[in-house]
Design a protein around this motif. Sequence first.
Motif, PDB file in Angstrom:
ATOM      1  N   VAL A 264       0.825  -1.208   0.000  1.00 12.07           N
ATOM      2  CA  VAL A 264       0.000   0.000   0.000  1.00 12.07           C
ATOM      3  C   VAL A 264       0.866   1.267   0.000  1.00 12.07           C
ATOM      4  O   VAL A 264       0.720   2.106  -0.873  1.00 12.07           O
ATOM      5  N   PRO A 265       1.783   1.444   0.939  1.00  7.62           N
ATOM      6  CA  PRO A 265       2.601   2.654   0.897  1.00  7.62           C
ATOM      7  C   PRO A 265       3.459   2.736  -0.364  1.00  7.62           C
ATOM      8  O   PRO A 265       3.640   3.827  -0.918  1.00  7.62           O
ATOM      9  N   ALA A 266       3.988   1.623  -0.825  1.00 10.58           N
ATOM     10  CA  ALA A 266       4.824   1.645  -2.027  1.00 10.58           C
ATOM     11  C   ALA A 266       4.009   2.017  -3.258  1.00 10.58           C
ATOM     12  O   ALA A 266       4.459   2.809  -4.091  1.00 10.58           O
ATOM     13  N   ASP A 267       2.809   1.463  -3.388  1.00 14.14           N
ATOM     14  CA  ASP A 267       1.951   1.795  -4.520  1.00 14.14           C
ATOM     15  C   ASP A 267       1.528   3.254  -4.491  1.00 14.14           C
ATOM     16  O   ASP A 267       1.524   3.942  -5.509  1.00 14.14           O
ATOM     17  N   VAL A 268       1.153   3.746  -3.308  1.00  8.36           N
ATOM     18  CA  VAL A 268       0.745   5.148  -3.180  1.00  8.36           C
ATOM     19  C   VAL A 268       1.941   6.052  -3.477  1.00  8.36           C
ATOM     20  O   VAL A 268       1.810   7.054  -4.192  1.00  8.36           O
ATOM     21  N   ALA A 269       3.112   5.723  -2.956  1.00  6.68           N
ATOM     22  CA  ALA A 269       4.306   6.535  -3.208  1.00  6.68           C
ATOM     23  C   ALA A 269       4.615   6.606  -4.700  1.00  6.68           C
ATOM     24  O   ALA A 269       4.925   7.677  -5.231  1.00  6.68           O
ATOM     25  N   ALA A 270       4.520   5.485  -5.397  1.00  5.91           N
ATOM     26  CA  ALA A 270       4.792   5.479  -6.838  1.00  5.91           C
ATOM     27  C   ALA A 270       3.761   6.309  -7.592  1.00  5.91           C
ATOM     28  O   ALA A 270       4.104   7.062  -8.506  1.00  5.91           O
ATOM     29  N   ALA A 271       2.499   6.215  -7.202  1.00  8.60           N
ATOM     30  CA  ALA A 271       1.450   7.000  -7.865  1.00  8.60           C
ATOM     31  C   ALA A 271       1.643   8.491  -7.615  1.00  8.60           C
ATOM     32  O   ALA A 271       1.512   9.309  -8.529  1.00  8.60           O
ATOM     33  N   LEU A 272       1.965   8.854  -6.394  1.00 11.72           N
ATOM     34  CA  LEU A 272       2.189  10.267  -6.080  1.00 11.72           C
ATOM     35  C   LEU A 272       3.408  10.803  -6.812  1.00 11.72           C
ATOM     36  O   LEU A 272       3.414  11.944  -7.281  1.00 11.72           O
TER      37      LEU A 272
ATOM     38  N   TRP B 288      -0.365  20.284  -5.618  1.00 12.86           N
ATOM     39  CA  TRP B 288      -0.641  19.599  -4.361  1.00 12.86           C
ATOM     40  C   TRP B 288      -2.095  19.167  -4.243  1.00 12.86           C
ATOM     41  O   TRP B 288      -2.391  18.168  -3.580  1.00 12.86           O
ATOM     42  N   LEU B 289      -3.005  19.844  -4.916  1.00 14.41           N
ATOM     43  CA  LEU B 289      -4.376  19.336  -4.990  1.00 14.41           C
ATOM     44  C   LEU B 289      -4.418  18.046  -5.804  1.00 14.41           C
ATOM     45  O   LEU B 289      -5.127  17.097  -5.458  1.00 14.41           O
ATOM     46  N   ALA B 290      -3.652  18.002  -6.888  1.00 12.66           N
ATOM     47  CA  ALA B 290      -3.596  16.786  -7.705  1.00 12.66           C
ATOM     48  C   ALA B 290      -2.956  15.642  -6.928  1.00 12.66           C
ATOM     49  O   ALA B 290      -3.420  14.493  -6.981  1.00 12.66           O
ATOM     50  N   VAL B 291      -1.888  15.922  -6.193  1.00 11.06           N
ATOM     51  CA  VAL B 291      -1.228  14.897  -5.385  1.00 11.06           C
ATOM     52  C   VAL B 291      -2.187  14.381  -4.307  1.00 11.06           C
ATOM     53  O   VAL B 291      -2.316  13.169  -4.085  1.00 11.06           O
ATOM     54  N   THR B 292      -2.893  15.279  -3.653  1.00  9.18           N
ATOM     55  CA  THR B 292      -3.854  14.883  -2.621  1.00  9.18           C
ATOM     56  C   THR B 292      -4.975  14.036  -3.201  1.00  9.18           C
ATOM     57  O   THR B 292      -5.369  13.013  -2.625  1.00  9.18           O
ATOM     58  N   ALA B 293      -5.494  14.452  -4.366  1.00  8.93           N
ATOM     59  CA  ALA B 293      -6.572  13.691  -5.009  1.00  8.93           C
ATOM     60  C   ALA B 293      -6.099  12.284  -5.363  1.00  8.93           C
ATOM     61  O   ALA B 293      -6.831  11.307  -5.182  1.00  8.93           O
ATOM     62  N   GLU B 294      -4.874  12.162  -5.851  1.00  9.72           N
ATOM     63  CA  GLU B 294      -4.335  10.841  -6.198  1.00  9.72           C
ATOM     64  C   GLU B 294      -4.156   9.989  -4.945  1.00  9.72           C
ATOM     65  O   GLU B 294      -4.452   8.786  -4.956  1.00  9.72           O
ATOM     66  N   ALA B 295      -3.690  10.574  -3.863  1.00  8.05           N
ATOM     67  CA  ALA B 295      -3.532   9.834  -2.612  1.00  8.05           C
ATOM     68  C   ALA B 295      -4.884   9.336  -2.106  1.00  8.05           C
ATOM     69  O   ALA B 295      -5.023   8.172  -1.719  1.00  8.05           O
ATOM     70  N   VAL B 296      -5.881  10.203  -2.133  1.00 12.65           N
ATOM     71  CA  VAL B 296      -7.231   9.815  -1.697  1.00 12.65           C
ATOM     72  C   VAL B 296      -7.756   8.689  -2.575  1.00 12.65           C
ATOM     73  O   VAL B 296      -8.325   7.710  -2.080  1.00 12.65           O
ATOM     74  N   ARG B 297      -7.549   8.803  -3.889  1.00 13.63           N
ATOM     75  CA  ARG B 297      -8.017   7.766  -4.813  1.00 13.63           C
ATOM     76  C   ARG B 297      -7.377   6.419  -4.476  1.00 13.63           C
ATOM     77  O   ARG B 297      -8.050   5.397  -4.411  1.00 13.63           O
ATOM     78  N   HIS B 298      -6.076   6.403  -4.236  1.00 10.42           N
ATOM     79  CA  HIS B 298      -5.397   5.142  -3.929  1.00 10.42           C
ATOM     80  C   HIS B 298      -5.795   4.587  -2.577  1.00 10.42           C
ATOM     81  O   HIS B 298      -5.909   3.373  -2.410  1.00 10.42           O
ATOM     82  N   LEU B 299      -6.010   5.457  -1.607  1.00 14.05           N
ATOM     83  CA  LEU B 299      -6.340   4.977  -0.265  1.00 14.05           C
ATOM     84  C   LEU B 299      -7.795   4.556  -0.120  1.00 14.05           C
ATOM     85  O   LEU B 299      -8.130   3.795   0.785  1.00 14.05           O
ATOM     86  N   THR B 300      -8.674   5.029  -1.017  1.00 13.92           N
ATOM     87  CA  THR B 300     -10.089   4.649  -0.931  1.00 13.92           C
ATOM     88  C   THR B 300     -10.487   3.618  -1.977  1.00 13.92           C
ATOM     89  O   THR B 300     -11.589   3.096  -1.926  1.00 13.92           O
ATOM     90  N   ALA B 301      -9.595   3.320  -2.908  1.00 14.79           N
ATOM     91  CA  ALA B 301      -9.887   2.320  -3.934  1.00 14.79           C
ATOM     92  C   ALA B 301      -9.901   0.934  -3.300  1.00 14.79           C
ATOM     93  O   ALA B 301      -9.241   0.699  -2.277  1.00 14.79           O
ATOM     94  N   PRO B 302     -10.625   0.000  -3.890  1.00 12.88           N
ATOM     95  CA  PRO B 302     -10.604  -1.367  -3.371  1.00 12.88           C
ATOM     96  C   PRO B 302      -9.176  -1.908  -3.365  1.00 12.88           C
ATOM     97  O   PRO B 302      -8.382  -1.601  -4.256  1.00 12.88           O
ATOM     98  N   SER B 303      -8.872  -2.678  -2.353  1.00  9.15           N
ATOM     99  CA  SER B 303      -7.522  -3.213  -2.196  1.00  9.15           C
ATOM    100  C   SER B 303      -7.147  -4.090  -3.379  1.00  9.15           C
ATOM    101  O   SER B 303      -7.893  -4.965  -3.793  1.00  9.15           O
TER     102      SER B 303
END
Length: 150
Positions: free
Chosen positions: A6-14, A31-46
Amino acid sequence: MYNVSVPADVAAALHRVFACSPHAADSLELWLAVTAEAVRHLTAPSESAGPAAWLPVFVSYRRMRTDAVYHTGTAAVRITTGPLAGITYTDPDSAARAVATVAPLPATDSAMDGEGDDAVEVLSLVPTWRLPITADPAAQTPPAVSPLIS
């Protein structure tokens, strides 16, 4: 509890969002785009149920670039170039220490005057792995940025 991926995937996406952004590093849009991408990865199905991914990484140490891949499921690092090519390490730190061990030492007297007054200080720092910048920013799907005002 998060697994390693999870952290590695989010880090790569960000990193992809940051590297492909046309905005300055201190811009609100970035930073709005980075935040939106982080939210998308953290709320997406595992996606951890599927096979873990290998992320390309590299380190530059003592003017030597070493490419590798990082396994998001186990945190293992497999070296793909240089004298350590083909060796897999259990974690990024041990891989970085191995790269530091095989990197050639810089010359201690660059003026070759025998004085030794311009000796290069050899640092005991371990190099850090970096994510490469995506070659084709158009291939990345831009993150959706929700408007602040409706």
